[in-house]
Design a protein around this motif. Structure first.
Motif, PDB file in Angstrom:
ATOM      1  N   SER A  29       0.822  -1.230   0.000  1.00 52.04           N
ATOM      2  CA  SER A  29       0.000   0.000   0.000  1.00 52.04           C
ATOM      3  C   SER A  29       0.840   1.256   0.000  1.00 52.04           C
ATOM      4  N   ILE A  30       2.152   1.122  -0.156  1.00 54.02           N
ATOM      5  CA  ILE A  30       3.035   2.252   0.124  1.00 54.02           C
ATOM      6  C   ILE A  30       2.752   3.470  -0.752  1.00 54.02           C
ATOM      7  N   ARG A  31       2.423   3.209  -2.027  1.00 58.59           N
ATOM      8  CA  ARG A  31       2.056   4.307  -2.929  1.00 58.59           C
ATOM      9  C   ARG A  31       0.810   3.906  -3.701  1.00 58.59           C
ATOM     10  N   ASP A  32       0.104   4.899  -4.204  1.00 53.63           N
ATOM     11  CA  ASP A  32      -1.146   4.603  -4.904  1.00 53.63           C
ATOM     12  C   ASP A  32      -0.914   3.675  -6.103  1.00 53.63           C
ATOM     13  N   SER A  44       5.121  11.340   8.584  1.00 53.22           N
ATOM     14  CA  SER A  44       3.771  11.843   8.318  1.00 53.22           C
ATOM     15  C   SER A  44       3.182  11.331   7.001  1.00 53.22           C
ATOM     16  N   TYR A  45       4.040  10.925   6.043  1.00 51.73           N
ATOM     17  CA  TYR A  45       3.554  10.496   4.728  1.00 51.73           C
ATOM     18  C   TYR A  45       3.233   9.010   4.659  1.00 51.73           C
ATOM     19  N   CYS A  46       3.573   8.258   5.711  1.00 52.02           N
ATOM     20  CA  CYS A  46       3.710   6.803   5.560  1.00 52.02           C
ATOM     21  C   CYS A  46       2.537   6.001   6.115  1.00 52.02           C
ATOM     22  N   VAL A  47       2.136   5.014   5.353  1.00 50.44           N
ATOM     23  CA  VAL A  47       0.982   4.189   5.697  1.00 50.44           C
ATOM     24  C   VAL A  47       1.388   2.972   6.559  1.00 50.44           C
ATOM     25  N   MET A  86      13.967   6.126  -5.707  1.00 47.67           N
ATOM     26  CA  MET A  86      13.468   7.496  -5.805  1.00 47.67           C
ATOM     27  C   MET A  86      11.988   7.478  -6.186  1.00 47.67           C
ATOM     28  N   PHE A  87      11.190   8.236  -5.440  1.00 49.66           N
ATOM     29  CA  PHE A  87       9.742   8.182  -5.635  1.00 49.66           C
ATOM     30  C   PHE A  87       9.120   9.572  -5.652  1.00 49.66           C
ATOM     31  N   GLN A  88       8.008   9.679  -6.369  1.00 50.06           N
ATOM     32  CA  GLN A  88       7.168  10.876  -6.228  1.00 50.06           C
ATOM     33  C   GLN A  88       6.279  10.669  -5.017  1.00 50.06           C
ATOM     34  N   TYR A  89       6.034  11.746  -4.299  1.00 61.25           N
ATOM     35  CA  TYR A  89       5.139  11.650  -3.145  1.00 61.25           C
ATOM     36  C   TYR A  89       3.750  11.221  -3.592  1.00 61.25           C
ATOM     37  N   SER A  90       3.221  10.229  -2.873  1.00 63.37           N
ATOM     38  CA  SER A  90       1.869   9.743  -3.140  1.00 63.37           C
ATOM     39  C   SER A  90       1.088   9.853  -1.838  1.00 63.37           C
ATOM     40  N   GLU A  91       0.062  10.661  -1.844  1.00 56.62           N
ATOM     41  CA  GLU A  91      -0.682  10.874  -0.596  1.00 56.62           C
ATOM     42  C   GLU A  91      -1.441   9.595  -0.211  1.00 56.62           C
ATOM     43  N   ARG A  92      -1.259   9.162   1.037  1.00 57.63           N
ATOM     44  CA  ARG A  92      -1.941   7.951   1.500  1.00 57.63           C
ATOM     45  C   ARG A  92      -3.051   8.334   2.462  1.00 57.63           C
ATOM     46  N   PRO A  93      -4.261   7.859   2.204  1.00 61.60           N
ATOM     47  CA  PRO A  93      -5.408   8.245   3.020  1.00 61.60           C
ATOM     48  C   PRO A  93      -5.168   8.004   4.517  1.00 61.60           C
ATOM     49  N   THR A 101      20.094   5.017  -0.478  1.00 58.47           N
ATOM     50  CA  THR A 101      19.056   5.817   0.186  1.00 58.47           C
ATOM     51  C   THR A 101      17.705   5.685  -0.499  1.00 58.47           C
ATOM     52  N   ASP A 102      16.687   6.239   0.165  1.00 59.25           N
ATOM     53  CA  ASP A 102      15.350   6.423  -0.423  1.00 59.25           C
ATOM     54  C   ASP A 102      15.072   7.925  -0.453  1.00 59.25           C
ATOM     55  N   ILE A 103      14.445   8.375  -1.534  1.00 59.08           N
ATOM     56  CA  ILE A 103      14.131   9.796  -1.665  1.00 59.08           C
ATOM     57  C   ILE A 103      12.676   9.959  -2.102  1.00 59.08           C
ATOM     58  N   ILE A 104      11.991  10.887  -1.455  1.00 65.78           N
ATOM     59  CA  ILE A 104      10.631  11.240  -1.891  1.00 65.78           C
ATOM     60  C   ILE A 104      10.688  12.654  -2.454  1.00 65.78           C
ATOM     61  N   THR A 105      10.181  12.825  -3.662  1.00 61.33           N
ATOM     62  CA  THR A 105      10.155  14.165  -4.233  1.00 61.33           C
ATOM     63  C   THR A 105       8.710  14.649  -4.358  1.00 61.33           C
ATOM     64  N   LEU A 147      20.385   3.961   4.105  1.00 61.05           N
ATOM     65  CA  LEU A 147      20.051   5.018   5.062  1.00 61.05           C
ATOM     66  C   LEU A 147      19.110   6.039   4.393  1.00 61.05           C
ATOM     67  N   PRO A 148      17.802   5.747   4.421  1.00 63.06           N
ATOM     68  CA  PRO A 148      16.862   6.641   3.729  1.00 63.06           C
ATOM     69  C   PRO A 148      16.942   8.071   4.236  1.00 63.06           C
ATOM     70  N   VAL A 149      17.141   9.016   3.310  1.00 63.21           N
ATOM     71  CA  VAL A 149      17.222  10.428   3.695  1.00 63.21           C
ATOM     72  C   VAL A 149      15.862  11.100   3.491  1.00 63.21           C
ATOM     73  N   GLN A 150      15.146  10.680   2.463  1.00 67.70           N
ATOM     74  CA  GLN A 150      13.813  11.181   2.058  1.00 67.70           C
ATOM     75  C   GLN A 150      13.876  12.587   1.463  1.00 67.70           C
ATOM     76  N   SER A 151      14.589  13.527   2.114  1.00 69.66           N
ATOM     77  CA  SER A 151      14.724  14.881   1.572  1.00 69.66           C
ATOM     78  C   SER A 151      15.984  15.513   2.146  1.00 69.66           C
TER      79      SER A 151
HETATM   80  N1  5AD Z   1       4.868   8.371  -1.167  1.00 74.37           N
HETATM   81  C1  5AD Z   1       6.031   8.120  -1.827  1.00 74.37           C
HETATM   82  N2  5AD Z   1       7.011   7.361  -1.316  1.00 74.37           N
HETATM   83  C2  5AD Z   1       6.817   6.830  -0.089  1.00 74.37           C
HETATM   84  N3  5AD Z   1       7.595   6.050   0.686  1.00 74.37           N
HETATM   85  C3  5AD Z   1       6.941   5.782   1.824  1.00 74.37           C
HETATM   86  N4  5AD Z   1       5.738   6.378   1.830  1.00 74.37           N
HETATM   87  C4  5AD Z   1       5.635   7.050   0.644  1.00 74.37           C
HETATM   88  C5  5AD Z   1       4.636   7.862   0.057  1.00 74.37           C
HETATM   89  N5  5AD Z   1       3.482   8.130   0.701  1.00 74.37           N
HETATM   90  C6  5AD Z   1       8.949   5.650   0.282  1.00 74.37           C
HETATM   91  C7  5AD Z   1       9.974   6.137   1.300  1.00 74.37           C
HETATM   92  C8  5AD Z   1      10.349   4.867   2.030  1.00 74.37           C
HETATM   93  C9  5AD Z   1      10.197   3.838   0.950  1.00 74.37           C
HETATM   94  C10 5AD Z   1      10.070   2.445   1.435  1.00 74.37           C
HETATM   95  O1  5AD Z   1       9.036   4.245   0.274  1.00 74.37           O
HETATM   96  O2  5AD Z   1      11.085   6.656   0.589  1.00 74.37           O
HETATM   97  O3  5AD Z   1      11.655   4.912   2.576  1.00 74.37           O
END
Ligand code: 5AD
Ligand code: SF4
Length: 458
Positions: free
Chosen positions: A63-66, A175-178, A350-357, A319-323, A279-283
């Motif tokens: 369910s991590i991203r839509d 805050s972004y994570c399901v 590397m991922f685009q931010y996906s809003e999770r309900p 790393t993991d990055i959310i943009t 080591l996920p930095v995210q931003s």
């Molecule tokens: N949107 C995009 N990426 C996300 N991740 C977690 N939640 C979201 C989200 N809502 C990414 C983070 C995390 C990885 C497993 O998935 O980068 O470290």
């Protein structure tokens, strides 16, 4: 919880009912599917390779991203067609999406059963209850379940490298994570059962284990018979490293706010603990990090990176990055690009931010970065990472590495592929070697994804 430790080998063609499992998402889900197979084999299920042969299809979902969820809905439409063709085939949804969407999934015409990540022990019962003709669901989350006594039946292909789950759930509340909502609170698994599993894998020919947890640094086990006897992650790492010097040990995921020096010193002390930290930095922006509730600043993150490099100069970092998180400005984006350069990651997810309900971000922060900007920023990040990966690989030219062989290269049987301690993929001429061998290889050329070399013969 019982401490009985059972091990069941998959024997194709013996169980009466055929099971097909499809797994999406993270390594934890891969390991969970193995746990599920271990629970279902004694109930008469045998793994099969094709949906067409299956009496039961299980989909372990993410369910991590839509887009991860959209893929599953697409699969369900396909399984619906299969069910029209073959009336007796049953379809079950497992994992994070089962936990999040519950009845919404159960109401899909293709679905017979929904079981969340903590309810797999009840699968034999749920499957039996399906015989009554009514759909079945169990999505109760547990404070204790770690499946500690279950020895997962390995479904990996190479027989060299395997996962061991050391904890479940997450308490971090980014805050972004399901994840905390679908996998529940954090709980650690009994270290004895982890060591036993590592020993069993080594005895079965495995040469590498990856210890899995959402935040391995907060692993914490208090002996129920003597609560002052504590096992920390650094102690657990050492216990696994001592199983055998020929067993490589990896772990994932580290959290920058919790990764202490003790773990780094333990890594440096044991040559079989791989010199690689994810080591996920995210931003790279403090504004974003605060809003993401990551609980570290850019400077604190960089201090951890400096410490890793001080203690283990040859350690690689990924790393993991959310943009495109809520309110991300051009300046915030530039901060992400600059931290990537500063650290010099050898690879990144590397991922685009996906809003999770229902997450904190969904409730409080608008998803206000336009899709076109998100995708433009992601492209920039991916492009930069390509350059950093190439630079990191070029820095290895002429160096020698110990490579653990995992199999033939994609191109030909004349070449083997394996990984260095730093988790980089190496391709080299096979010679007399096979999967599971350790081979010393000198790197002669590279792409951004692969090191290419030759065995060093003395
Ligand atoms: N949107 C995009 N990426 C996300 N991740 C977690 N939640 C979201 C989200 N809502 C990414 C983070 C995390 C990885 C497993 O998935 O980068 O470290
Ligand atoms: Fe893994 Fe998280 Fe996806 Fe669940 S939601 S499968 S824990 S990545």
């Amino acid at each position: 919880m019982t401490n009985k430790y059972h091990s069941v080998k998959p024997i194709k063609g013996i169980g009466e009912k055929r099971l097909f499992i499809e797994t999406y998402g993270c390594q934890m889900n891969v390991n969970d599917s193995e746990v599920v197979l271990s629970i279902l084999q004694p109930a008469g299920y045998t793994l099969c390779d094709s949906i067409k042969d299956a009496d039961l299809i299980l989909i372990n979902t993410c369910s991590i991203r839509d887009n991860a969820e959209q893929r599953i809905w697409g699969r369900l439409d396909l399984f619906r067609l299969e069910k029209i063709k073959r009336k007796n085939v049953k379809v079950g949804i497992l994992g994070c999406m089962a936990e999040r969407l519950k009845d919404e999934l159960l109401n899909h015409p293709a679905v017979d059963l929904v079981a969340g990540p903590d309810s797999y022990r009840s699968l034999p019962f749920l499957l039996e209850s399906l015989e009554s003709g009514s759909k079945q669901i169990n999505t109760i989350l547990s404070q204790e379940e770690t499946y500690a006594d279950i020895s997962p039946v390995r479904m990996d292909k190479n027989g060299v490298s395997s996962y061991i789950s050391i904890m479940r759930g997450c308490n971090n509340m980014c805050s972004y994570c399901v994840v905390p909502y679908v996998r529940g609170g954090e709980r650690s698994r009994n270290p004895e059962s982890i060591v036993r599993e590592a020993r069993e894998l080594f005895a079965n020919g495995y040469k590498e284990v990856t210890l899995l947890g959402q935040n391995v640094d907060s692993y914490h086990w208090a002996n129920p018979d003597n609560p002052t006897e504590i096992t920390t992650f650094a102690m657990l790492l050492e216990m696994i490293a001592l199983v055998n010097p020929a067993l490589r040990v990896r772990f994932s995921t580290s959290h920058p706010k919790d990764m202490g020096n003790a773990v780094l010193y333990t890594m440096a002390m044991y040559p079989n603990i791989c010199n690689h930290v994810h080591l996920p930095v995210q931003s790279g922006s403090d504004t974003m990090l605060l809003k993401m509730n990551r609980k570290y600043t850019r400077a604190q993150y960089l201090e951890r990176v400096a410490k890793i490099r001080e203690i283990m100069p040859d350690c690689s970092i990924s790393t993991d990055i959310i943009t495109g998180f809520s309110g991300e400005s051009d300046d915030d984006h530039r901060d992400t690009l600059s931290i990537m350069k500063e650290v010099g990651y050898y690879t990144a997810f590397m991922f685009q931010y996906s809003e999770r309900p229902n997450t904190k971000a969904a409730r409080r922060y608008p998803d206000d970065v336009p899709a076109t900007i998100k995708s433009q920023r992601l492209s920039e990040i991916i492009k930069l990472q390509g350059e950093l990966s190439l630079a990191s690989n070029k820095a290895d030219l002429g160096k020698e590495f110990e490579v653990l062989v995992e199999g033939y290269s994609k191109k030909s049987k004349a070449e083997l592929t394996g990984r260095t301690q730093q988790n980089k993929t190496v391709v080299f001429p096979s010679g007399e070697h096979k999967s599971g061998d350790y081979v010393r290889v000198k790197i002669e050329s590279c792409t951004s994804a692969t090191l290419i070399g030759k065995e060093i013969t003395k």
